[in-house]
Design a protein around this motif. Structure first.
Motif, mmCIF file in Angstrom:
data_model
loop_
_atom_site.group_PDB
_atom_site.id
_atom_site.type_symbol
_atom_site.label_atom_id
_atom_site.label_comp_id
_atom_site.label_asym_id
_atom_site.label_seq_id
_atom_site.Cartn_x
_atom_site.Cartn_y
_atom_site.Cartn_z
ATOM 1 N N LEU A 455 0.817 -1.213 0.000
ATOM 2 C CA LEU A 455 0.000 0.000 0.000
ATOM 3 C C LEU A 455 0.849 1.260 0.000
ATOM 4 N N ASP A 456 2.063 1.184 0.553
ATOM 5 C CA ASP A 456 2.925 2.355 0.648
ATOM 6 C C ASP A 456 4.055 2.323 -0.368
ATOM 7 N N GLU A 457 3.937 1.513 -1.398
ATOM 8 C CA GLU A 457 4.974 1.393 -2.414
ATOM 9 C C GLU A 457 4.478 1.977 -3.732
ATOM 10 N N LEU A 458 5.425 2.485 -4.511
ATOM 11 C CA LEU A 458 5.096 3.096 -5.791
ATOM 12 C C LEU A 458 5.460 2.211 -6.975
ATOM 13 N N GLU A 459 6.464 1.364 -6.825
ATOM 14 C CA GLU A 459 6.932 0.529 -7.922
ATOM 15 C C GLU A 459 6.566 -0.928 -7.664
ATOM 16 N N TRP A 460 6.366 -1.653 -8.769
ATOM 17 C CA TRP A 460 6.088 -3.080 -8.673
ATOM 18 C C TRP A 460 7.379 -3.834 -8.392
ATOM 19 N N VAL A 461 7.304 -4.806 -7.507
ATOM 20 C CA VAL A 461 8.439 -5.662 -7.169
ATOM 21 C C VAL A 461 8.275 -6.972 -7.932
ATOM 22 N N PHE A 462 9.272 -7.293 -8.741
ATOM 23 C CA PHE A 462 9.192 -8.465 -9.613
ATOM 24 C C PHE A 462 9.804 -9.681 -8.928
#
Length: 560
Positions: A455-462
């Motif tokens: 919820l507090d992240e801006l980029e997708w983690v792959f």
């Protein structure tokens, strides 16, 4: 002596000049003096080369300038391609075709030259009004296309910065009035809401550009939408309708007049319900679409979507389905839509939930064609800090669907749970952990790319998850612990017994797993009492006996 001194000084100067000349010849690149091989290149090869010179000329998307995925400095690439067009007469036709097919005007240079040009503009504008580069470029483009009909016919896409299209409506109208083959142009926001300031631009676009492929209609543009019944823009492919008040019957008639329509988006239409898909005499059917997007459409339910997908043409044509905040289509009924959409390849489901899924068992999400799934479930703001947020049950349901192999073609998954990839690899299997003669193998058995975001992240983690294969290679997960692929009944010998449930999985400390047997079935090492001791013989294996050597060389010695 003076004469000889002067002679020696001249000799030194000549030697110095010759040494500098030799150094210059050594440092300068070699000049090709042979025949011109570029004359033998055909137009296809030249076009391919120029596409690498200016990559954004291949941008055929109908997205706004600020949403287009481009890299590098587009202005410098355009300048380089323009110089290629002037370098040789043979190159002009190919380079000009690319240069004017997809035109992009940017406000700044996305490189270090922007500082140089900004300083030059600052010096020139002393005592005068500041210069707006994108406005000047648009005016130069307008003059070029109005003077050269050949170039004007080549323009298919025109993308402008936001402030330029908002402040230069007159220049934009003069430009599009001479572009007969224009398919897409970035328009000001007032154009989509019926603003009177865009009346001239709208008239020019309707009269001069019949090949427009994308159009949006927002609140206040009901009359503009109704004007499609007069035959304007019959080649529309993408239609975006949001926050307007319109009759469903009139909307069906408009959609029936657009034979090339493939992508329709509905957003915040309170009057839209399942009747839009119903059959009625004298009214065209809802068209078969490649992409259907629903945003905050609460009147459409799964019954309406299943009715729409009951037609074979619609069922086979629909490839992408996007649903965002649609209360009429909750997660427990998604399996019915996936079952009905036999050709669906990409589905996006975004919702904010306030309650967990019911305890009653539900059929898993099953589809043999789905390749990309955006399953973005978040808990409402009032439940985010609870011990068990409601969204956790939805991701458990998704994990169960994946573990049951109900989505065999799925390759990309987007979730809003940062720990979903680990929960997928560490999820306890419903059936026995490993395959055994009494049980059928069950578990995660497909490669998957997981993109997670909190919820507090801006980029997708792959995270890439690879299952175990039939050759004994263990499954792996980049950035996490791998999957365990041990076979408790086959891989470690008969001393493990036939019951796979008696094994326990523990981490080995190096990112993998070890299968530890239960206490009552622990394998015997070389120094333990052999099986015959329990039968009454009392024979004990030794390090120096043949029996002991056999056991030391076996897999049982793994547990010493």
């Amino acid at each position: 002596m003076g004469f000889m001194k002067r002679f020696r000084s001249k000799q030194k100067l000549k030697e110095k000049d010759q040494s500098q000349l030799r150094q210059y010849d050594f440092d300068s690149p070699a000049v090709y003096t042979g025949p011109d091989c570029t004359a033998r290149l055909d137009d296809k090869i030249l076009r391919r080369i120029f596409e690498y010179v200016c990559p954004h000329t291949l941008d055929g998307s109908y997205d706004a300038s600020e949403l287009s995925n481009t890299e590098g400095c587009m202005t410098c690439d355009t300048r380089d391609l323009a110089r290629c067009a002037l370098a040789k007469r043979q190159w002009y036709g190919v380079a000009a075709g690319l240069l004017y097919k997809s035109i992009r005007i940017d406000a700044v240079h996305y490189c270090e030259l922007e500082e140089v040009y900004a300083e030059q503009r600052r010096r020139r504008s002393r005592g005068h009004d500041p210069v707006d580069p994108p406005t000047e470029r648009l005016q130069q483009l307008c003059r070029t296309v109005r003077e050269n009909t050949y170039i004007a016919q080549r323009v298919h896409l025109l993308k402008l910065p936001y402030m330029t299209r908002e402040s230069c409506k007159a220049d934009l109208a003069r430009t599009v009035s001479v572009l007969p083959n224009l398919e897409y142009v970035d328009l000001p926001d007032g154009f989509f809401t019926g603003d009177a300031a865009c009346h001239t631009l709208r008239q020019e676009l309707q009269a001069r550009c019949p090949h427009i492929r994308k159009m949006e209609y927002k609140q206040g543009s009901e009359q503009m939408l109704e004007s499609l019944l007069q035959g304007y823009w019959q080649q529309l492919r993408v239609l975006d309708i949001s926050k307007i008040q319109f009759e469903p019957t009139g909307l069906r008639r408009i959609l029936g007049l657009l034979p090339w329509l493939t992508d329709v988006s509905f957003a915040e239409l309170g009057w839209l319900n399942d009747s839009i898909f119903s059959s009625a005499p004298g009214i065209p059917e809802f068209p078969a679409l490649d992409t259907l997007t629903l945003k905050s459409i609460h009147g459409i339910t799964q019954e309406g979507l299943v009715q729409y997908l009951s037609t074979p043409l619609c069922r086979d044509t629909l490839k992408t389905l996007n649903m965002k905040n649609c209360r009429g289509v909750p997660v427990p009924v998604l399996h019915t839509i996936l079952w009905a959409a036999t050709g669906l390849e990409h589905m996006t489901y975004i919702a904010s939930v306030t309650a967990s899924l019911p305890i009653d068992p539900m059929p898993p999400l099953a589809s043999i064609s789905l390749r990309v799934l955006n399953f973005e479930i978040t808990s409402s703001s009032s439940n985010q800090q609870s011990l068990y947020p409601p969204a956790a049950s939805y991701y458990q349901y998704l994990t169960t669907s994946l573990m049951s192999s109900s989505l065999p073609a799925l390759r990309q998954l987007y979730v809003r749970d940062p720990d979903f990839a680990e929960s997928l690899t560490l999820a306890p299997p419903i059936r026995p952990f490993a395959d055994s003669p009494q049980h059928t193998p069950r578990g995660f058995n497909q490669p998957l790319e997981v993109f997670s975001k909190g919820l507090d992240e801006l980029e997708w983690v792959f995270t890439s998850v690879m299952p175990a294969d039939s050759y004994g290679r263990r499954g792996s997960m980049s950035g996490g612990r791998p999957l365990s692929s041990y076979s408790a009944s086959k891989g470690l010998g008969p001393q493990w017994g036939g019951e796979a449930r008696k094994s326990v999985v523990v981490p080995n400390g190096f990112g993998g797993f070890l299968a530890v047997p239960a206490d009552d079935e622990r394998p015997k090492s070389a120094g333990n009492i052999s099986t015959s001791f329990h039968n009454g013989t009392g024979q004990r294996g030794s390090w120096f006996t043949h029996t002991g050597r056999e056991k030391r060389g076996s897999r049982a010695d793994l547990w010493r």
